[in-house]
Scaffold this motif. Structure first.
Motif, PDB file in Angstrom:
ATOM      1  N   UNK A  52       0.777  -1.196   0.070  1.00 19.26           N
ATOM      2  CA  UNK A  52       0.155   0.256   0.022  1.00 19.26           C
ATOM      3  C   UNK A  52       0.759   1.306  -0.091  1.00 19.26           C
ATOM      4  N   UNK A  53       1.686   1.118   0.972  1.00 13.66           N
ATOM      5  CA  UNK A  53       3.047   2.417   1.106  1.00 13.66           C
ATOM      6  C   UNK A  53       3.528   2.481  -0.397  1.00 13.66           C
ATOM      7  N   UNK A  91       2.092   9.875   0.185  1.00 11.34           N
ATOM      8  CA  UNK A  91       2.312   9.151   1.295  1.00 11.34           C
ATOM      9  C   UNK A  91       1.131   8.414   2.004  1.00 11.34           C
ATOM     10  N   UNK A  92       1.333   7.491   3.157  1.00 16.48           N
ATOM     11  CA  UNK A  92       0.006   7.016   3.866  1.00 16.48           C
ATOM     12  C   UNK A  92      -0.374   8.074   4.613  1.00 16.48           C
ATOM     13  N   UNK A  93       0.362   9.157   4.963  1.00 17.60           N
ATOM     14  CA  UNK A  93      -0.012  10.165   5.830  1.00 17.60           C
ATOM     15  C   UNK A  93      -1.046  11.050   5.023  1.00 17.60           C
ATOM     16  N   UNK A 101       1.714   2.134  13.030  1.00 17.05           N
ATOM     17  CA  UNK A 101       3.043   2.406  12.641  1.00 17.05           C
ATOM     18  C   UNK A 101       3.044   3.017  11.107  1.00 17.05           C
ATOM     19  N   UNK A 102       2.111   2.738  10.351  1.00 14.84           N
ATOM     20  CA  UNK A 102       2.233   3.252   8.801  1.00 14.84           C
ATOM     21  C   UNK A 102       1.421   4.538   8.614  1.00 14.84           C
ATOM     22  N   UNK A 103       0.457   4.940   9.386  1.00 17.18           N
ATOM     23  CA  UNK A 103      -0.586   6.026   9.204  1.00 17.18           C
ATOM     24  C   UNK A 103      -0.184   6.973  10.471  1.00 17.18           C
ATOM     25  N   UNK A 104      -0.593   8.205  10.008  1.00 12.79           N
ATOM     26  CA  UNK A 104      -0.401   9.530  10.727  1.00 12.79           C
ATOM     27  C   UNK A 104      -1.706  10.000  11.206  1.00 12.79           C
TER      28      UNK A 104
END
Length: 126
Positions: free
Chosen positions: A60-61, A70-72, A96-99
């Protein structure tokens, strides 16, 4: 599909069917469902759940980055988990992957044939 641009990257597995890895349209990126699959197409069906989740999030990233984001930038995420999967373990890895602010999300229990997890996302690049 006027105004829509497909996203293609070799940093994530190729689609398993007649669809794009992602579509850019109107400032949004619509990322197709990603699964626990390696670049060479190998599916990690027999691997532990946490490994499947990490590989799916890495895929996904990679598509998010190829789209220019980005995933952000994620505003909506759809998560599909096989019955019996540990949602708390999924959440620990997912976070750990999203903001923050965290994207809106739905988690659906589904009898997936592609592993224990599948995730798609919508990014806003506007």
């Amino acid at each position: 599909m006027s105004g829509a641009t497909p996203v293609v990257t070799t940093q994530a597995p190729a689609p398993a069917g007649p669809y794009s890895q992602a579509i850019l349209a109107g400032g949004f990126v619509f990322i197709a469902g990603q699964t626990p699959k390696l670049l060479d197409g190998t599916r990690l069906l027999d691997r532990p759940f946490d490994e499947q989740v990490r590989q799916t999030m890495e895929n996904l990233r990679a598509v998010a980055v190829a789209s220019g984001g980005t995933l952000a930038d994620a505003v909506k995420v759809n998560v599909f988990l096989r019955p019996g999967c540990d949602v708390a373990a999924f959440n620990a890895i997912y976070e750990t992957y999203v903001s923050h602010p965290l994207p809106a999300r739905i988690t659906t229990i589904s009898d997936l044939a592609v592993g224990d997890v599948e995730i798609d996302a919508v990014l806003w690049l506007g």
